[in-house]
Design a protein around this motif. Structure first.
Motif, PDB file in Angstrom:
ATOM      1  N   TRP A  60      25.638 -20.896   5.641  1.00 18.38           N
ATOM      2  CA  TRP A  60      25.991 -19.992   4.494  1.00 18.38           C
ATOM      3  C   TRP A  60      25.102 -18.923   4.459  1.00 18.38           C
ATOM      4  N   ARG A  61      25.485 -17.781   4.159  1.00 22.18           N
ATOM      5  CA  ARG A  61      24.640 -16.421   3.955  1.00 22.18           C
ATOM      6  C   ARG A  61      23.561 -16.313   5.142  1.00 22.18           C
ATOM      7  N   THR A  62      23.900 -16.704   6.356  1.00 19.89           N
ATOM      8  CA  THR A  62      23.139 -16.392   7.590  1.00 19.89           C
ATOM      9  C   THR A  62      24.219 -15.747   8.510  1.00 19.89           C
ATOM     10  N   TYR A  63      23.439 -15.255   9.730  1.00 21.81           N
ATOM     11  CA  TYR A  63      24.381 -14.565  10.448  1.00 21.81           C
ATOM     12  C   TYR A  63      23.620 -14.008  11.668  1.00 21.81           C
ATOM     13  N   THR A  64      24.517 -14.091  12.967  1.00 24.08           N
ATOM     14  CA  THR A  64      24.095 -13.447  14.093  1.00 24.08           C
ATOM     15  C   THR A  64      24.909 -12.423  14.528  1.00 24.08           C
ATOM     16  N   ASN A  65      24.854 -11.288  15.067  1.00 25.09           N
ATOM     17  CA  ASN A  65      25.435 -10.191  15.159  1.00 25.09           C
ATOM     18  C   ASN A  65      25.990  -9.777  16.765  1.00 25.09           C
TER      19      ASN A  65
END
Length: 268
Positions: A60-65
């Motif tokens: 939650w509230r993390t990403y990889t684009n």
């Protein structure tokens, strides 16, 4: 010495060849070319000679684009209210938060096409005209009112022309400025300024009120003096008003006995 240097160069060359042999869909780890994880995922375990890369979704509230060999996802940025920022697009597993300025502010600092700092739109004062309202990326654009025109309020979108007193058959009492219209007066008459007119009106009103109060007091004192003089005149002449008889009044009666001059009672 030269032999050691040659061995070092050979080792680096072999390592470079191993690294460069990985494709765009792979990443190098300890000399191994492992498959990359898809956007929105991260590496939990690197590949081995007998197994592929193990990928897990970002938390939650993390990403990889983009596809990656990362063991940790990027943390979503916060839109700081103290910097006058607001959330324009929420963070997802594959995309960072997009921030923009609050209404009434424009961005003054960009990092990778994302706003980091905002400033308040300039508010044009009277005497100016807005040519372009402020946006999220630009400040308010404005120019001074052209000669012969004026604006009386902030954020004016236009400037009004001064009144032409001569065309209206009047004379110009006060010339126009960038923030006020021209003041006209009738020919042969001088216009009294509004504050002076109000003061004169107030003074005249107080004078009229004082005269009315004085007249009432004078009449009251005159009436009292007349009444006192009449009473004194009657006392000097011995004239008193007779007491009017009332039909309901009963004349006093005196009881008398058998013998005049004796009280009317008997001894027991």
């Amino acid at each position: 010495m030269h032999l050691s240097f040659c061995i070092f160069l050979a080792t680096q060359l072999l390592l470079y060849q191993e690294v460069s042999s990985c494709t765009d869909s792979e990443y190098n780890i300890r000399g191994e070319c492992c498959p990359r994880c898809n956007p929105g995922y991260r590496v939990e375990r690197h590949c081995t000679s007998g197994s592929s890369t193990t990928c897990v979704p970002c938390g939650w509230r993390t990403y990889t684009n983009q596809s990656n060999g990362l063991t940790k996802c990027f943390k979503c940025q916060e839109c700081e209210s103290g910097a006058h920022l607001r959330v324009k697009e929420e963070c997802t597993y594959t995309k960072n938060t997009v921030c923009s300025c609050k209404p009434g502010y424009y961005c003054t600092q960009f990092i990778d096409h994302d706003c980091e700092q905002c400033s308040k739109h300039t508010i044009p004062p009277p005497g100016f005209m807005v040519t372009q309202p402020g946006t999220e990326t630009n400040d308010t654009q404005f120019v001074p009112c052209p000669p012969g025109t004026y604006s009386e309020t902030e954020m004016s979108t236009s400037c009004e022309p001064w009144t032409n007193c001569s065309k209206a058959g009047m004379i110009e009492e006060r010339a126009g400025t960038a923030v006020s219209n021209a003041v006209c007066a009738c020919v042969g008459q001088k216009q009294v300024p509004v504050p002076v007119f109000v003061a004169i009106t107030a003074i005249l009103g107080l004078l009229v009120l004082a005269l009315i109060c004085g007249f009432i007091i004078w009449q009251w004192r005159k009436r009292i003096k007349k009444r006192a003089a009449r009473v004194q005149e009657e006392q000097r002449n011995g004239n008193y008003l007779p007491v009017q008889e009332n039909d309901n009044m009963v004349a006093p009666m005196q009881e008398t006995g058998q013998h005049p001059g004796e009280p009317a009672f008997t001894m027991a």
